[in-house]
Scaffold this active site. Structure first.
Site, PDB file in Angstrom:
ATOM      1  NE  ARG A  59      -3.494   2.286   2.677  1.00 52.88           N
ATOM      2  CZ  ARG A  59      -3.861   2.766   3.856  1.00 52.88           C
ATOM      3  NH1 ARG A  59      -3.547   2.112   4.957  1.00 52.88           N
ATOM      4  NH2 ARG A  59      -4.525   3.892   3.946  1.00 52.88           N
ATOM      5  CG  HIS A  63      -1.278   5.305  -0.512  1.00 49.20           C
ATOM      6  ND1 HIS A  63      -2.002   5.854   0.522  1.00 49.20           N
ATOM      7  CD2 HIS A  63      -2.090   4.384  -1.090  1.00 49.20           C
ATOM      8  CE1 HIS A  63      -3.206   5.285   0.563  1.00 49.20           C
ATOM      9  NE2 HIS A  63      -3.269   4.392  -0.397  1.00 49.20           N
ATOM     10  CG  ASN A  91      -0.386   7.924   3.217  1.00 42.54           C
ATOM     11  OD1 ASN A  91      -0.817   6.984   2.566  1.00 42.54           O
ATOM     12  ND2 ASN A  91       0.024   9.054   2.656  1.00 42.54           N
ATOM     13  CG  HIS A 188      -8.214  -3.619  -2.377  1.00 40.29           C
ATOM     14  ND1 HIS A 188      -9.233  -2.920  -2.977  1.00 40.29           N
ATOM     15  CD2 HIS A 188      -7.258  -2.689  -2.085  1.00 40.29           C
ATOM     16  CE1 HIS A 188      -8.920  -1.643  -3.044  1.00 40.29           C
ATOM     17  NE2 HIS A 188      -7.716  -1.482  -2.515  1.00 40.29           N
TER      18      HIS A 188
END
Length: 316
Positions: A59, A63, A91, A188
């Site tokens: 992740r 990001h 975050n 995911h």
């Protein structure tokens, strides 16, 4: 992967795309040949102590890449009056910055001032997927680290409430196709979702439905139990799927079963092309792994940095 991924628009996107051509597969063959095994060991050791590390590293990479390109800007700490990306709401739940910092120290001990923090994060994200049972791919190398990190820019990250049209537009602006969109959403399958990312689907959804009608009622009931209105734990939430530490095809199966946590993921069934891809990836691990690896190579080739940081937390 969540709370989804976004990127700066306009002229900055042109800079990022043009920088991608500078990457190569053999960048460190002569200058730091053991960089990837060094990073892999740090990630492996951290994962042996904390099984949630792979999900957060993956992740973190998403990001990072989709704000200013894969430039390590998410690793910079807030200083003075500037609030950095890592301290922005999307975050706040990332907890494995120490892994990248440890990997950087290990690499610097052998190859000082050669390998960027952005490259180390790209290696770590790939290693996280491999350790979770996912595919391995060759990571393009040669990213530079950025000197700018602003929490305000994380407002461009797509919402878990997006519909499929909004998702396709968002990913297309980053040069990613619908197939790459659906493949990347497969990330995911790892990790944990806080109640705030799906709570609007399980209570007071709209004027005619208390629960999002695209959500299986029995599953919505279970989510309401995990996210009570009163006395809710501060970090309440649920695993992305029952095998949330294994990189498998279960997330697509959950979408087909109307058990996707995020409305955005469930919306993939509302367009013919993305719906067909969900079916394809749900039924073929090989197809999913192949598509995911290709999409990661393309996504991770976005770069807009300027330097090789000595410390991932601060600009030089």
């Amino acid at each position: 992967m969540y709370s989804y991924i976004g990127i700066a628009f306009g002229a900055s996107m042109l800079i990022i795309v043009s920088m991608a051509s500078a990457l190569s597969m053999n960048r460190y063959d002569a200058t730091c040949p053991n960089v990837e095994p060094i990073v892999a060991k740090v990630v492996r050791d951290a994962t042996s102590r904390d099984k949630t590390v792979p999900a957060t590293l993956l992740r973190m990479h998403f990001h990072d890449c989709f704000i200013r390109g894969c430039d390590g800007s998410i690793l910079l700490e807030s200083r003075g009056g500037n609030k950095a990306e890592r301290d922005a709401p999307p975050n706040k739940s990332l907890h494995a910055f120490y892994v990248i910092e440890a990997a950087k120290r290990a690499v610097e001990a052998v190859c000082p001032a050669v390998v960027s923090c952005a490259d180390i994060l790209a290696f770590a994200a790939r290693d996280a997927v491999v350790l979770s049972g996912g595919p391995r791919w060759d990571v393009p190398k040669g990213r530079k680290d950025g000197r700018t990190s602003k929490a305000s820019e994380t407002s461009t990250l797509p919402s878990p409430a997006f519909n499929v049209s909004q998702l396709e537009k968002s990913f297309a602006l980053r040069g990613l196709s619908p197939q790459e969109l659906v493949a990347l959403i497969g990330a995911h399958t790892l990790g944990f979702a806080h109640c705030s990312s799906f709570e609007k689907r399980i209570r007071n959804f709209n004027s005619t439905h208390d629960v999002d009608p695209t959500l299986r009622p029995s599953f919505a009931g279970a989510l309401r139990g995990a996210c009570p209105l009163k006395n809710k734990p501060p970090n309440a939430g649920v695993a992305m799927d029952p095998s949330s530490t294994t990189f498998d095809t279960n997330h697509y199966k959950f979408i087909l079963n109307r058990q996707a946590l995020f409305a955005s993921d469930q919306s993939l069934l509302t367009a013919p092309q993305t719906k067909a891809l969900v079916y394809k990836f749900a039924t073929s691990k090989r197809a999913f792994h192949t598509a995911f690896a290709k999409a990661m190579i393309k996504m991770s080739s976005l770069n807009g940095g300027q330097e090789i940081r000595k410390d991932c937390r601060f600009v030089n």
